[in-house]
Write a protein that holds these residues in place. Structure first.
Motif, PDB file in Angstrom:
ATOM      1  N   UNK A 197       0.856  -1.191   0.000  1.00 58.48           N
ATOM      2  CA  UNK A 197       0.000   0.000   0.000  1.00 58.48           C
ATOM      3  C   UNK A 197       0.886   1.232   0.000  1.00 58.48           C
ATOM      4  N   UNK A 198       0.775   2.048  -1.050  1.00 53.17           N
ATOM      5  CA  UNK A 198       1.643   3.207  -1.201  1.00 53.17           C
ATOM      6  C   UNK A 198       1.040   4.485  -0.628  1.00 53.17           C
ATOM      7  N   UNK A 199      -0.269   4.514  -0.462  1.00 56.31           N
ATOM      8  CA  UNK A 199      -0.931   5.684   0.111  1.00 56.31           C
ATOM      9  C   UNK A 199      -2.291   5.257   0.641  1.00 56.31           C
ATOM     10  N   UNK A 200      -2.833   6.068   1.542  1.00 54.24           N
ATOM     11  CA  UNK A 200      -4.120   5.765   2.171  1.00 54.24           C
ATOM     12  C   UNK A 200      -5.078   6.929   1.948  1.00 54.24           C
ATOM     13  N   UNK A 201      -6.299   6.597   1.539  1.00 53.30           N
ATOM     14  CA  UNK A 201      -7.379   7.583   1.444  1.00 53.30           C
ATOM     15  C   UNK A 201      -8.410   7.232   2.507  1.00 53.30           C
ATOM     16  N   UNK A 255      -3.665  15.967   3.075  1.00 58.47           N
ATOM     17  CA  UNK A 255      -4.549  16.817   2.273  1.00 58.47           C
ATOM     18  C   UNK A 255      -5.989  16.451   2.610  1.00 58.47           C
ATOM     19  N   UNK A 256      -6.825  17.457   2.824  1.00 54.40           N
ATOM     20  CA  UNK A 256      -8.252  17.219   3.067  1.00 54.40           C
ATOM     21  C   UNK A 256      -9.022  17.679   1.839  1.00 54.40           C
ATOM     22  N   UNK A 266     -11.198  21.208  -3.272  1.00 56.18           N
ATOM     23  CA  UNK A 266     -12.585  20.841  -3.545  1.00 56.18           C
ATOM     24  C   UNK A 266     -12.609  19.689  -4.533  1.00 56.18           C
ATOM     25  N   UNK A 267     -13.308  18.631  -4.169  1.00 57.37           N
ATOM     26  CA  UNK A 267     -13.364  17.458  -5.031  1.00 57.37           C
ATOM     27  C   UNK A 267     -14.008  16.309  -4.287  1.00 57.37           C
ATOM     28  N   UNK A 268     -13.922  15.132  -4.878  1.00 60.10           N
ATOM     29  CA  UNK A 268     -14.530  13.957  -4.284  1.00 60.10           C
ATOM     30  C   UNK A 268     -13.532  12.841  -4.081  1.00 60.10           C
ATOM     31  N   UNK A 269     -14.046  11.628  -4.013  1.00 58.35           N
ATOM     32  CA  UNK A 269     -13.208  10.457  -3.759  1.00 58.35           C
ATOM     33  C   UNK A 269     -12.175  10.267  -4.854  1.00 58.35           C
ATOM     34  N   UNK A 306      -9.342  12.630  -4.419  1.00 55.17           N
ATOM     35  CA  UNK A 306      -8.472  12.209  -3.318  1.00 55.17           C
ATOM     36  C   UNK A 306      -7.534  11.088  -3.758  1.00 55.17           C
ATOM     37  N   UNK A 307      -8.047  10.157  -4.554  1.00 57.50           N
ATOM     38  CA  UNK A 307      -7.209   9.050  -5.028  1.00 57.50           C
ATOM     39  C   UNK A 307      -6.110   9.574  -5.945  1.00 57.50           C
ATOM     40  N   UNK A 308      -6.440  10.512  -6.814  1.00 58.13           N
ATOM     41  CA  UNK A 308      -5.433  11.084  -7.705  1.00 58.13           C
ATOM     42  C   UNK A 308      -4.352  11.827  -6.912  1.00 58.13           C
TER      43      UNK A 308
END
Length: 807
Positions: free
Chosen positions: A555-559, A609-610, A727-730, A733-735
């Motif tokens: 796992x390289x990053x967590x959302x 980042x939120x 501002x954005x969505x899931x 956040x993944x990007x």
């Protein structure tokens, strides 16, 4: 595909009935059917050569090959049939030599992942076994692909009779890390040959265009081959020219493959078959679905398939049926934004609506064309936020309530202590509905080319629109049922378009051989519902999931996806502290859903980042408490209590238990001394909360205090005041997670979700003993939650904001 599987199984059963078999053919005798070493391209001979390769097969496949080395091209004196389903393969090679013939069979099984896998096969023969010196054999194969540039295959074969044995090493290197270019070498040693005498080969395989493969292979005998593999999607043609050690043409081999979808230019880049992807959004849009008996749409799957449709050259549009759809406005905004991105390259969206309210119509307004049911209606009612106040109800029931409110906007328990909104609560709620309206108005006016003034008139003066009125106002384009959508598409595109499901998109059909090893993983961890230790977000269990992804090197990053109104500060802090440790090892990005406020913001505060939607409810940094106690209910129910105690305040929480709810109601309220101590405790708790947010957001305490005091904010306002970064969505956040992890934006990753959803919904099979259930009533759930945590200072929102997408 079902018929192909049936044929494969029938062939296996037929072959197993052949007579058992004394030696076995050497590895390099299969070279006429192999364009490269087994691990260098595709799946080799489907387990006949290295059974471990079957772990990469994604769909059932079958390949027939033959050679004209002996006789003419259509004499079929030597041919092979290889077939497989994922992890299970069967193959045979038949050859004639004068009046003698032999058929060698192998059945193979594999297990493992894309990094490493193992396989085993069993071989036997039928025909003139003694003439061809055959015996049964067992083959064990392994495949290691630790990085995308390297493939290592090792195979050991052992005769069941006699002492024949053979070892094979197969090495593949991809300098570019993909299928465009592969260098390979293999080496086989049978019966302990000297290193110099053992056969080897080396070569190159190139795929300059999708599905067009060219190979060259040189052998230790100085012979060489040149091959071509042409893919047409679900079928492929193969040919290979063989040259002897004197560079003279020797013979040709041929092959035909049917079954599994493969990369191809035909129907994609060349003469693409344009189609529309069909979505039926009936039912709730959830976060996760059960593995069995659950066909619900999920937010992640919808975002992912819309993105895949955008990148699919065979797709020209999307058709969406919104009838019966149930989703909160934040989820709808995210999907709408993904559709907007889909349209940005010239592709189209057509939607069907029947009874849309303002949220559904806001979602539908992104469509190029909207079809409305002839008996439907549209309601553009605007937005409202209100509450039910229970002060009088509690009094009639004989329950008292003491509100512990020391911060201006922290209004979570007003429902119990007041009969109308406080000025502060009215102020923050009005700002939220103003922001909702502003967002919907802007998007609808842009999408449907309506003036802002006319939109205001439609909301304030018209409200209800029948289909004819909706057409007249330019809100929809035509009237009809779902079948009319196809006619609209034909009119829009100038020709009929095939309607397909999202599962048929090219992205989900492609083979996995273009990438060696496991793709980088992004973990999406869902924190849904009230912040509690053993319900809602189930912090006691969820913290273990966070720790697992922290320690998982794949796992390289967590959302972290938060959709929570808060609750127990301890539960929030369990997860927040685990995420704080996680970010020391890898990026942690927070995606806020419909509501991520109070304890929900506590969950978010340590994210690198939120990310929030414009209509997310965020903030509410504050603490509040309250005390429900008996004020006559016990007497009304005819119940009495009695006790003995040690300790001045031991009786503070003692009382009677409410039937059905299963929670206790204290006999008395706090006295003045106890209440003063609770006030001190709440103010200290608040100060710690603000301090933690300041540390997580890398701001001064005073900067956070100015926007705290329990004030809720929209995502838009959160972006302006620093509580939100993007501002954005899931998907956003993944990007960001990919970028922070150093992963190329265009590179595919594997999304792993936590907590893992169960096999099926047990509650669907549980009979109800009573005609009502606490679990079915959000109000009863909330009262039980309040009583269970009675007297606990909590970072939490009012109960009306707890109705979020928690699936």
């Amino acid at each position: 595909m079902r018929y192909l599987i049936s044929i494969i199984l029938l062939l296996m059963l037929t072959a197993i009935t052949a007579l058992p078999q004394v030696g076995f053919p050497a590895y390099h005798t299969q070279n006429d059917f192999l364009l490269t070493s087994p691990g260098a391209m595709k799946y080799g001979l489907y387990g006949y050569d290295n059974p471990a390769l079957l772990s990469y097969l994604h769909q059932p496949d079958i390949m027939f090959t033959w050679s004209d080395e002996v006789g003419k091209w259509n004499d079929f004196n030597r041919w092979g049939l290889f077939t497989a389903v994922p992890n299970l393969g069967f193959g045979l090679i038949n050859q004639k030599q004068g009046k003698y013939y032999i058929t060698d069979y192998r059945i193979s099984l594999a297990a493992g992942d894309k990094d490493k896998s193992v396989g085993i096969s069993y071989g036997w023969s039928s025909g003139y076994q003694q003439f061809f010196n055959r015996t049964d054999l067992v083959t064990i194969g392994t495949l290691f692909r630790p990085i995308k540039y390297l493939s290592i295959g090792m195979v050991g074969s052992f005769a069941t009779q006699g002492e024949d044995k053979e070892g094979v090493i197969d090495l593949g290197v991809r300098p570019l890390g993909n299928e465009l270019l592969t260098l390979f070498v293999d080496y086989a040693n049978k019966n302990d040959q000297s290193l110099k005498k053992a056969p080897w080969s080396a070569g190159i395989a190139a795929e300059p265009l999708s599905g067009i493969r060219i190979t060259g292979r040189y052998f230790d005998s100085k012979a060489f081959t040149v091959g071509v593999y042409l893919s047409f999607g679900n079928m492929g043609l193969i040919t290979q020219s063989h040259y002897d050690k004197d560079n003279k043409y020797s013979y040709q081999t041929y092959g035909v493959r049917l079954g599994a979808y493969d990369r191809t230019l035909i129907g994609t880049k060349i003469i693409p078959q344009k189609k529309y992807v069909e979505y039926d959004l009936n039912g709730p849009i959830k976060y996760q679905r059960f593995k069995w008996f659950d066909k619900s749409n999920t937010l992640a799957s919808l975002l992912n398939t819309i993105k895949a449709a955008k990148d699919d050259p065979t797709v020209s549009g999307i058709a969406i049926n919104t009838s019966g759809m149930s989703a909160n406005r934040e989820m709808l905004w995210e999907i709408r934004e993904q559709l907007k991105d889909f349209k940005s390259i010239g592709k189209r969206v057509v939607m069907f609506v029947d009874r849309p309210d303002i949220d559904v119509y806001h979602f539908a307004s992104i469509a190029d064309k909207i079809v409305m049911d002839p008996t439907g209606n549209m309601t553009l009612e605007g937005y409202i936020m209100g509450r039910t106040y229970l002060k009088g109800t509690l009094a009639k029931l004989g329950l008292g309530f003491d509100e512990w409110r020391f911060f201006k906007y922290k209004s979570a328990v007003e429902s119990y202590s007041r009969d109308k909104m406080s000025d502060a609560d009215r102020e923050q709620r009005q700002k939220l509905v103003d922001d909702y309206y502003k967002l919907a108005k802007s998007d609808i006016c842009e999408g449907r080319k309506i003036s802002p003034e006319r939109f205001d008139q439609l909301v304030d003066d018209v409200v209800f629109l029948l289909p004819g009125n909706a057409i007249k106002e330019g809100l929809v384009d035509t009237v009809g049922r779902w079948e009319t959508v196809k006619e609209m598409i034909k009119k829009l595109e100038g020709e009929e378009k095939c309607m397909v499901g999202s599962g048929s998109l090219t992205m989900f059909q492609l083979p996995k051989d273009n990438y060696w090893g496991e793709k980088p993983r992004i973990a999406v961890v869902y924190a849904l519902g009230a912040c509690a230790m053993d319900e809602g977000i189930t912090a006691r269990k969820l913290v273990k999931d966070v720790e697992a992804v922290t320690n998982d090197t794949r796992v390289k990053a967590v959302v972290l996806r938060v959709d929570s109104p808060g609750g127990d500060g301890m539960a929030s802090d369990y997860i927040a502290e685990a995420l704080k440790k996680c970010k020391e090892k890898k990026p942690v990005i927070v995606s806020q859903g419909y509501v991520a406020a109070s304890g929900g913001y506590w969950l978010s505060m340590y994210g690198d980042t939120i990310v929030a939607a414009p209509n997310t409810i965020t903030g509410s940094i504050g603490v509040i408490g309250g005390w429900i106690y008996n004020k006559g209910l016990k007497d009304s129910l005819g119940m009495t209590t009695d006790h003995v105690k040690v300790g001045k305040h031991a009786d503070l929480g003692f009382g009677f238990t409410l039937p059905f709810l299963g929670v206790g109601v204290p006999d008395r309220n706090f006295n003045e001394e106890e209440r003063q101590r609770m006030e001190t405790f709440i103010k200290i708790f608040y100060k710690e909360f603000v301090g933690k947010v300041a540390a997580g957001r890398k701001k001064n305490y005073d900067d956070i205090e100015q926007i705290a005091q329990g004030r809720v904010w929209s995502g838009n306002d959160g972006k302006e005041n620093g509580l939100v970064d993007v501002l954005g969505g899931l998907e956003t956040a993944i990007q960001i997670a990919k970028e922070r992890a150093g992963i190329c934006p265009k590179m595919d990753v594997t999304i792993v979700e936590y907590p893992e959803k169960g096999l099926f919904d047990m509650s669907a099979f549980m009979p109800k003993l009573l005609p009502f259930s606490v679990e079915d009533d959000p109000v009863l759930q909330h009262i039980r939650f309040r009583l269970k945590h009675n007297g606990q200072p909590m970072p939490i929102l009012p109960m009306d904001e707890m109705e979020i997408g928690q699936e």
